[in-house]
Scaffold this motif. Structure first.
Motif, PDB file in Angstrom:
ATOM      1  N   LYS A 162       0.844  -1.195   0.000  1.00 16.75           N
ATOM      2  CA  LYS A 162       0.000   0.000   0.000  1.00 16.75           C
ATOM      3  C   LYS A 162       0.878   1.242   0.000  1.00 16.75           C
ATOM      4  O   LYS A 162       1.877   1.312   0.719  1.00 16.75           O
ATOM      5  CB  LYS A 162      -0.909   0.002   1.228  1.00 16.75           C
ATOM      6  N   LEU A 199      -0.682   4.600  -0.165  1.00 18.47           N
ATOM      7  CA  LEU A 199      -1.387   5.739   0.402  1.00 18.47           C
ATOM      8  C   LEU A 199      -1.295   5.684   1.911  1.00 18.47           C
ATOM      9  O   LEU A 199      -1.339   4.608   2.511  1.00 18.47           O
ATOM     10  CB  LEU A 199      -2.845   5.768  -0.051  1.00 18.47           C
ATOM     11  N   PHE A 207      -7.713   1.421  -2.580  1.00 16.24           N
ATOM     12  CA  PHE A 207      -6.369   1.611  -2.012  1.00 16.24           C
ATOM     13  C   PHE A 207      -6.165   0.740  -0.776  1.00 16.24           C
ATOM     14  O   PHE A 207      -5.481   1.126   0.155  1.00 16.24           O
ATOM     15  CB  PHE A 207      -6.136   3.095  -1.664  1.00 16.24           C
ATOM     16  N   GLU A 267      -6.818  -0.430  -7.775  1.00 23.29           N
ATOM     17  CA  GLU A 267      -5.806   0.057  -6.839  1.00 23.29           C
ATOM     18  C   GLU A 267      -5.213   1.359  -7.360  1.00 23.29           C
ATOM     19  O   GLU A 267      -5.008   1.523  -8.565  1.00 23.29           O
ATOM     20  CB  GLU A 267      -4.703  -0.987  -6.646  1.00 23.29           C
ATOM     21  N   VAL A 268      -4.972   2.281  -6.437  1.00 23.49           N
ATOM     22  CA  VAL A 268      -4.295   3.541  -6.739  1.00 23.49           C
ATOM     23  C   VAL A 268      -2.933   3.491  -6.066  1.00 23.49           C
ATOM     24  O   VAL A 268      -2.839   3.309  -4.844  1.00 23.49           O
ATOM     25  CB  VAL A 268      -5.105   4.752  -6.235  1.00 23.49           C
TER      26      VAL A 268
END
Length: 445
Positions: free
Chosen positions: A263, A265, A288, A407-408
């Motif tokens: 991850k 973020l 996210f 997903e970002v």
């Protein structure tokens, strides 16, 4: 005869006509043919309430019934000839109202094999009349008998007033798709005519559907089915009630998966979306969460032309330094949109200006082709104006009906990062003040 009285009576009758209830329309009018259990079949049960013999479950009389005298029971019907069938219908009563689970076996040669299972709710009726329950589909085949194991959700006795077998072909529609998610599946469909109700049946064996969900009417926007086990294959069939006639999709299958990535973020990030459809279970935080098989998805109800949807990400703690953004999407063509290619446009904005509106900081126009397999596509990295951001939005346009943001991923090396900052963060000053607070008393020994 007093004609004035007659005229008044006729006028009153005309006024009352609109309020006379119409006859009930059977919800399962379709191409199935109902078949009675063959005469001279051998019918037996493990438990029987005195005066309600097993034979009463197939005597052609809805007013009589086999009753187990308890809240669970097993009854078997061995036919005197093989019968081709694809479902059963059960007429039953209940006191009190109860949900019954039915496990159905078919006699194949000299072996009982599971061919279907379902749950049905039987409402208590004061008039004591039986209710013909919604048809239970079974694995289509030719069988020498049927065995039904039943359980009640409460103290209601299990019973069958009449058992019917069904034959015939299903009215079908072709435009349906399924895509894998993490712990779930995403289904879309289209059929001719407006559906009064749509039900998604599913299970872990082909042709055997143990569970169902009621779907919203906007099938072309998709419905998610949750609480599935990853790496296990599931089978689905969609049933749409169009003006009293049931149309079925072909059987669909998918294997839910989960795949974790790092991850990027910060903790505390929150997501929001526009537009928001409450019946679609939109989940922006899935974009996210570090699992590429969970997603926020954008649906294009005005397809064509293009419409705009947006995913907002908010950093509630500290501003985050960002130099580029990468989006993971999933190619999942829906219903009538199966060209194998779509044109996507992603505009990243942050902040608002009264003269220009959203302030763009990055953009990507790209052609997304169906990669096959699980459909996961890592789009090319989108450079953005380097800087610290409290929030940013991803605006999506697509020529397809559906596009997901699974997903970002953000990238950027904070130029002001220091070792002390990494260790203590914003609490460095608070720690110093706490240790050396002027009002702290010091005891000297």
């Amino acid at each position: 005869m007093n004609w004035r009285v007659v005229c008044i009576a006729l006028c009153m009758l005309c006024l009352l006509v609109p309020y006379i209830p119409l006859g009930t329309v059977h919800a399962e009018q379709n191409d199935y043919e109902r078949v009675d259990v063959p005469a001279k079949s051998l019918i037996s049960a493990h438990n029987t309430l005195p005066g309600s013999t097993p034979q009463m479950a197939a005597d052609g009389n809805l007013a009589t019934a086999w009753n187990a005298g308890r809240n669970s029971g097993v009854i078997s019907f061995v036919f005197n000839q093989d019968i081709k069938m694809n479902g059963i219908e059960i007429a039953a009563t209940s006191y009190p109202t109860s949900t019954f689970s039915y496990l159905i076996y078919g006699l194949n040669g000299n072996r009982w094999e599971e061919i279907g299972r379902a749950s049905r709710t039987v409402e208590y009726r004061e008039d004591g009349k039986a209710t013909v329950l919604e048809r239970i589909p079974v694995l289509e085949g030719t069988y020498g008998g049927v065995l039904i194991s039943m359980d009640s959700s409460n103290t209601a006795f299990v019973s069958i007033n009449e058992l019917y077998l069904t034959q015939g072909t299903e009215p079908t529609f072709d435009n349906a798709t399924v895509s894998q998610l993490s712990g779930g599946a995403f289904l879309t469909w289209e059929h001719e005519g407006f559906a009064n109700q749509t039900v998604i049946y599913y299970g872990t064996q082909p042709g055997v559907y143990t569970d169902k969900v009621i779907a919203p009417w906007r099938g072309y926007l998709g419905t998610r089915v949750y609480n599935l086990v990853n790496d296990k294959k599931y089978y689905f069939k969609i049933a749409a009630n169009v003006q009293g006639k049931i149309y079925y999709s072909k059987e669909l299958s998918v294997v839910p998966k989960s795949s974790k990535i790092a991850k990027t973020l910060p903790e505390g990030t929150r997501g929001g979306v526009w537009p928001y459809y409450s019946d679609l279970n939109l989940t922006p935080n899935d974009a996210f969460d570090g699992d590429i098989y969970t997603s926020w998805y954008y649906t294009n109800p005005n397809y064509p032309p293009n419409d705009d949807g947006s995913l907002s990400l908010y950093f509630f703690r500290n501003p985050t330094y960002i130099e580029s953004v990468q989006i993971v999407t999933q190619y999942s063509p829906v219903a009538l949109d199966r060209s194998g290619v779509r044109e996507d446009e992603y505009t990243i904005t942050s902040g608002w200006d009264w003269n220009t509106g959203d302030i763009p900081i990055g953009q990507l126009k790209t052609t997304v082709r169906d990669p096959g397999g699980d459909g996961i596509v890592y789009l090319e990295t989108i450079p953005v104006k380097p800087g610290y951001y409290h929030e940013f939005e991803i605006h999506v346009k697509t020529t397809g009906r559906y596009v997901s943001v699974n997903e970002v991923i953000i990238n950027g090396k904070d130029p002001n990062t220091s070792v002390t900052g990494n260790v203590y963060g914003n609490q460095a000053n608070e720690v110093t003040q706490d240790v050396y607070a002027a009002n702290r008393s010091v005891t000297t020994f």
